[in-house]
Scaffold this active site. Structure first.
Site, PDB file in Angstrom:
ATOM      1  N   THR A  50     -27.843 -63.255  -5.601  1.00  0.00           N
ATOM      2  CA  THR A  50     -28.404 -63.193  -6.968  1.00  0.00           C
ATOM      3  C   THR A  50     -27.755 -62.073  -7.780  1.00  0.00           C
ATOM      4  O   THR A  50     -27.264 -62.275  -8.892  1.00  0.00           O
ATOM      5  CB  THR A  50     -29.926 -62.950  -6.883  1.00  0.00           C
ATOM      6  OG1 THR A  50     -30.516 -63.980  -6.084  1.00  0.00           O
ATOM      7  CG2 THR A  50     -30.564 -62.917  -8.256  1.00  0.00           C
ATOM      8  N   ALA A 102     -33.952 -50.758  -9.916  1.00  0.00           N
ATOM      9  CA  ALA A 102     -32.843 -51.617 -10.399  1.00  0.00           C
ATOM     10  C   ALA A 102     -32.063 -50.897 -11.503  1.00  0.00           C
ATOM     11  O   ALA A 102     -31.682 -49.738 -11.350  1.00  0.00           O
ATOM     12  CB  ALA A 102     -33.412 -52.961 -10.857  1.00  0.00           C
ATOM     13  N   THR A 109     -33.126 -49.720 -14.302  1.00  0.00           N
ATOM     14  CA  THR A 109     -33.864 -48.651 -15.004  1.00  0.00           C
ATOM     15  C   THR A 109     -33.417 -47.318 -14.412  1.00  0.00           C
ATOM     16  O   THR A 109     -33.549 -47.091 -13.213  1.00  0.00           O
ATOM     17  CB  THR A 109     -35.387 -48.865 -14.812  1.00  0.00           C
ATOM     18  OG1 THR A 109     -35.740 -50.126 -15.393  1.00  0.00           O
ATOM     19  CG2 THR A 109     -36.185 -47.756 -15.478  1.00  0.00           C
ATOM     20  N   GLY A 149     -36.230 -64.503  -8.024  1.00  0.00           N
ATOM     21  CA  GLY A 149     -34.989 -63.884  -7.515  1.00  0.00           C
ATOM     22  C   GLY A 149     -35.161 -62.404  -7.249  1.00  0.00           C
ATOM     23  O   GLY A 149     -34.221 -61.617  -7.294  1.00  0.00           O
ATOM     24  N   LYS A 183     -36.945 -46.893  -1.036  1.00  0.00           N
ATOM     25  CA  LYS A 183     -36.714 -46.339  -2.378  1.00  0.00           C
ATOM     26  C   LYS A 183     -37.321 -44.942  -2.507  1.00  0.00           C
ATOM     27  O   LYS A 183     -36.719 -44.040  -3.088  1.00  0.00           O
ATOM     28  CB  LYS A 183     -37.294 -47.274  -3.433  1.00  0.00           C
ATOM     29  CG  LYS A 183     -36.559 -48.593  -3.516  1.00  0.00           C
ATOM     30  CD  LYS A 183     -37.376 -49.625  -4.282  1.00  0.00           C
ATOM     31  CE  LYS A 183     -36.607 -50.882  -4.512  1.00  0.00           C
ATOM     32  NZ  LYS A 183     -37.429 -51.947  -5.135  1.00  0.00           N
TER      33      LYS A 183
END
Ligand code: NAI
Ligand SMILES: N[C@@H](CC=O)C(=O)O
Ligand code: NA
Length: 320
Positions: free
Chosen positions: A13, A146, A148, A198, A216
């Site tokens: 993706t 992601a 950001t 996704g 994370k």
């Protein structure tokens, strides 16, 4: 124009969204990005690759090895680096054991850009050492929230501050699942819908059981405190029945990480919806700041990867 040779490892993706961006914006800021190899599970194609053609082949034939215009190489991840020798290696795969590929690249002076969390979460100190040794850049913006830019915020700013704590929603899939459950969907149905977005990991239990959020949080801990967290507690969302205002919350303070579902008060900045992530960062000089933005999706993630590729191309050495 400075020509920069890029190898892409993984073509799912995020990799295919990245291909679209590179096709459209591959010449920017005096840099011309050229894709010299793409690897998926069927092997590596190597040459001067058109990103949109590669995306088309992957989407219509399911594997890059079906593309008869290219010889397909069966390189190990380390062989890929040693044979192709790109300027920048981009990992957008779900290969948890990519650490030695990164270390090989960095020591050879090859920049590494990644959205793949476990190698950074589990080997941060060794990789920063390898980057120092090779004089290469290691960039991982897309591993947390992601595109950001929470990593850039902490890595390139607030350098005079001491970070006191970070409280955050870091996993888009569980937020999506919990908000769907709030609207009356069953857990199973909500997981199915998250898959359609996704955003779920190849192994969805990583999202549901809090492992993705933990990875994370570990990366945030390394960047904020420059050391490994000694205490790490993780609980996922499988036991949540009443999802009203519940989100999977990561609490990061020096030496300690806790990931667990928590019921939030109305108006909490962490009460996000859909794929939004949010982080409340507290420091000694600034006080409290909130960063909120999309934390999942192909384009959303490729935005952070592409920005890091440009950083790696013009190599701005972060101070931590
Ligand atoms: N999808 C999202 O919203 C976000 C994803 N990420 C991370 O980015 C990475 C890619 O995510 P997606 O594209 O969504 O996943 P995906 O599952 O769509 O694609 C991952 C690709 O990596 C390939 N792959 C796995 N192991 C491999 C190996 N050993 N050799 C070659 N190819 C291999 C798989 O075949 C697959 O095509 C993952 O690490 C994910 O955790 C990070 C932020 C957001
Ligand atoms: N599976 C992850 C993708 C982004 O990191 C998530 O749901 O947040
Ligand atoms: Na980010």
């Amino acid at each position: 124009m400075k020509v920069v040779r890029v190898s892409i490892f993984g073509f799912g993706t995020v990799g295919r969204a990245l291909a679209e961006i590179m096709a459209e914006r591959g010449r920017r800021f005096g840099v011309e990005l050229r894709i010299v190899s793409i690897t998926d599970r069927s092997g590596t194609i190597w040459g001067d690759i058109d990103p949109l053609e590669a995306k088309e082949v992957k989407e219509t034939m399911g594997r890059l090895s079906a593309w008869d215009e290219y010889e397909v190489f069966d390189f190990s991840p380390e062989e890929l680096v040693q044979e192709v020798r790109p300027d920048i290696l981009v990992d957008v795969s779900s290969h948890d054991e990519a650490f030695s590929m990164y270390e090989t690249a960095l020591k050879e002076g090859i920049g590494v850009v990644t959205s793949n969390k476990p190698p950074i979460a589990n080997h941060y100190r060794e990789l920063m050492k390898a980057a120092e040794e090779g004089g290469a850049g290691l960039f991982f913006e897309a591993t947390v929230m992601a595109g950001t830019p929470v990593i850039g915020l902490l890595r390139e700013n607030l350098l005079g501050d001491d970070v006191l704590s970070i409280e955050a929603v870091l996993n888009a899939s569980t937020t999506f699942i919990l908000t769907e459950m709030e609207r009356g969907s069953s857990f199973e149905k909500a997981v199915e819908k998250a898959k359609e977005q996704g955003i779920l990991e190849e192994d969805p239990s990583k999202d549901i059981d809090g492992i993705d959020a933990m990875h994370k949080a570990k990366i945030l801990h390394w960047v904020a405190f420059g050391q490994e967290a000694e205490e790490v507690e993780v609980k996922g969302i499988r036991e949540v029945t009443d999802a009203r205002r519940v989100r999977l919350i990561a609490e990061v303070s020096k030496g300690r990480i806790r990931v667990q579902p928590k019921r939030l008060s109305e108006g909490s900045p962490l009460l996000t919806e859909g794929v939004l992530n949010a982080a409340v960062i507290r420091t000694d000089l600034l006080g409290e700041l909130v960063i909120k933005g999309p934390g999942g999706g192909g384009k959303v993630t490729a935005s952070g990867v592409f920005s890091d590729i440009l950083k790696a191309a013009s190599y701005m050495k972060p101070l931590r």
